[in-house]
Design an enzyme around this catalytic site. Structure first.
Site, mmCIF file in Angstrom:
data_model
loop_
_atom_site.group_PDB
_atom_site.id
_atom_site.type_symbol
_atom_site.label_atom_id
_atom_site.label_comp_id
_atom_site.label_asym_id
_atom_site.label_seq_id
_atom_site.Cartn_x
_atom_site.Cartn_y
_atom_site.Cartn_z
ATOM 1 N N GLU A 66 88.179 72.406 45.661
ATOM 2 C CA GLU A 66 87.030 72.141 44.789
ATOM 3 C C GLU A 66 87.037 72.993 43.523
ATOM 4 O O GLU A 66 86.239 72.749 42.609
ATOM 5 C CB GLU A 66 85.728 72.389 45.559
ATOM 6 N N TRP A 100 76.890 91.123 62.422
ATOM 7 C CA TRP A 100 77.995 90.277 61.966
ATOM 8 C C TRP A 100 79.333 90.979 62.139
ATOM 9 O O TRP A 100 79.465 92.172 61.876
ATOM 10 C CB TRP A 100 77.821 89.901 60.495
ATOM 11 N N LYS A 158 78.578 86.467 65.232
ATOM 12 C CA LYS A 158 77.360 87.269 65.345
ATOM 13 C C LYS A 158 77.235 87.759 66.780
ATOM 14 O O LYS A 158 77.024 86.979 67.704
ATOM 15 C CB LYS A 158 76.125 86.451 64.956
ATOM 16 N N THR A 174 90.240 67.198 50.470
ATOM 17 C CA THR A 174 90.186 68.366 51.342
ATOM 18 C C THR A 174 90.848 68.011 52.673
ATOM 19 O O THR A 174 91.060 66.836 52.983
ATOM 20 C CB THR A 174 88.736 68.788 51.593
#
Length: 543
Positions: free
Chosen positions: A331, A445, A440, A185
């Site tokens: 992944e 949100w 937030k 990654t």
């Protein structure tokens, strides 16, 4: 009970044998530093793969040893992919855009024995070589005439090694769960983590990716993977193209050059390609400036970042090219969802509703199970409204990071992707944010991705980023950073007014900052971490 069916192992060796026998005359076309248009067939490539397998053996490599590459998309990198994995070794592809400290870390963590490096990247390794104690030597991907001067120890010329090797090689047989490749990654937080792919996961991933409603590759296609082969197996196109017999065009170090891409598409009759949004912006810019077209091109796959509707619309309306989005990650090998062909039901919808679906990440491909959960890990419905953390499982999803002491999966065996999304009733996934990037504000949100997509739809905007910055009244508010197109001029008020009627009023960014450029990670994604660090003390205008 005895099984009534054969139990042949799903390996890349099997794929190679098939491609050589059935699609041997199909071409691989490459741009390299030493050859602007190299050509060979699959049959010729796999002959060289057997030569390379003999070279690997002569270098002292054994099954399960790890071999690193720092290379572009070209025929030599293709040969390494197959020779290493089909010999039972692990092909570790390294992103040359990583910081030197990250490259040092992952080479040592992977325990790489040899490094195969493109001639243009030799200078990158020279200052690191004394920090790589397990690396026995280096092979430069070049012929002898173009070998660079280098201080690398125990260095060899790729073509010289192959010239002395035999074409006769008997590849070993092994279990399909044998590791085949390793990719790390980008390491935006902490050290990069390694994902170890197996032969089985790779072949099953290929079966899924060539399906008609996914990449849809066939023997009639000429495909040009622009996504780098050092990134998640190049989205596996270098496996799936030989599987079906598609012609393969490899742009080498020119993968970001609009003029070269246009030439390759037109001269090699490319029908399908795959890359990140910035690549397609470069191609669009060149097409607009030159007045040229790409008549053979039928479809583009976009991944790695959300694709603005403006790119989809321009390719569709001006060049008759379909842009299809995919979603996944290292992944996931990387394929998770794909936005391919529409069903008759969707095609009957008004164009505006179809356009909304075009910018979604598509639907899960068979083999991948996805679910969304709330903060208490309760599964949420696919109703187009509920938004939650995305979790995945399947035969090509990581089970455990390579040589990792932490926990990779949750207690129920699911992998938490780090994305936040909702799914509609038809199964279309709409990514709303990364868990670490969601904003937030006042207890509600806000999706930074949706704001960024809205901003880049403005004709004067080249790139945009939105991050949540601490606010004295609202806890956080979205801050918009904008890179303008060359010659464009916008005021902050004009930019913020662009959001009116497009998003909820309380979503509109609290301020806009115009910048010359934005920071990116080694894989080309916006580095929100760096942006937040730079603007953590931003002074909000008085309300």
């Amino acid at each position: 009970m005895m099984t009534p069916m054969m139990t042949s192992q799903l390996t890349i060796n099997m794929l190679m044998r098939h491609a050589e026998k059935v699609h041997g005359n199909t071409e691989i076309v490459s741009v390299t530093a030493d050859n602007p248009r190299h050509r060979q067939t699959y049959r010729e490539a796999f002959r060289r793969v057997r030569r390379l397998a003999n070279v690997l053996k002569a270098l002292g490599l054994e099954q399960q040893d790890t071999v690193a590459t720092l290379a572009w998309n070209d025929y030599r990198h293709f040969e390494i992919y197959y020779a290493v994995s089909c010999s039972g070794m692990i092909c570790h592809t390294i992103n040359p855009r990583l910081f030197p400290e990250q490259i040092e870390y992952i080479v040592n963590h992977a325990r790489d024995q040899w490094v195969f490096v493109d001639a243009t990247m030799v200078k990158l390794l020279e200052p690191l070589q004394d920090k790589l104690p397990e690396v026995k030597g280096f092979v430069v991907l070049s012929d002898e005439a173009h070998m660079p001067e280098t201080s690398l120890r125990n260095v060899h010329c790729y073509e010289a090694l192959l010239a002395e090797a035999s074409e006769e090689f008997e590849f070993p047989e092994f279990d399909e769960n044998t590791p085949s490749a390793l990719c790390y990654t980008s390491g935006t937080t902490g050290n990069p983590k390694g994902v170890l792919y197996t032969h089985r996961s790779t072949i099953l991933h290929c079966y899924a990716s060539v399906a008609p409603d996914v990449f849809g590759l066939s023997v009639r296609d000429t495909t040009m993977p622009i996504v780098p082969m050092f990134h998640v197996n190049g989205w596996a196109v270098v496996y799936s193209a030989p599987m079906v017999g598609a012609k393969l065009v490899m742009p080498g170090p020119k993968m970001g050059d609009g003029e070269t891409l246009c030439q390759l598409i037109n001269e090699e009759k490319v029908t399908a390609s795959a890359g990140v949004p910035t690549v397609w912006l470069a191609l669009l810019d060149y097409l607009k400036a030159s007045g040229k077209k790409v008549d053979s091109l039928e479809r583009l796959t976009v991944g790695g970042a959300a694709c603005p509707f403006s790119i989809i619309q321009t390719f569709r309306d001006r060049y008759q090219v379909r842009v299809q989005q995919g979603w996944g990650m290292t992944e996931l090998n990387p394929l998770g969802t794909y936005n391919g062909n529409f069903s008759p039901e969707v095609e009957a919808l008004p164009q505006a509703e179809q356009d909304q679906l075009l910018v979604s990440q598509g639907r899960p491909v068979f083999g991948i199970e996805l679910k969304i959960v709330d903060e208490d890990n309760n599964e949420l419905p696919w109703d187009g409204k509920s938004s939650g953390a995305v979790k995945a499982r399947g035969p090509w999803v990581v089970g455990d990071y390579y040589r990792y002491d932490g926990q990779t999966l949750d207690d129920d065996g699911w992998f938490e992707t780090g994305d936040v999304a909702c799914f509609d009733e038809r199964g279309y996934m709409h990514i709303t944010d990364r868990l670490k990037d969601v904003i937030k504000s006042g207890g509600e949100w806000i999706s930074s991705i949706e704001l960024e997509n809205c901003a880049v739809d403005h004709p004067d905007v080249a790139e945009a980023a939105v991050v949540g910055i601490p606010h004295p009244k609202w806890t956080e508010r979205p801050l918009l950073l904008v890179v303008l197109n060359d010659g464009a001029s916008l005021t902050e008020a004009e930019m913020l007014a662009w959001f009116d009627g497009k998003v909820a009023k309380w979503w509109v960014p609290g301020a806009c900052v115009f910048v010359d450029s934005l920071p990116h990670t080694a894989t080309g994604k916006l580095s929100k971490k760096d942006i937040r660090a730079e603007y953590k003390d931003f002074a909000w205008p008085q309300e």
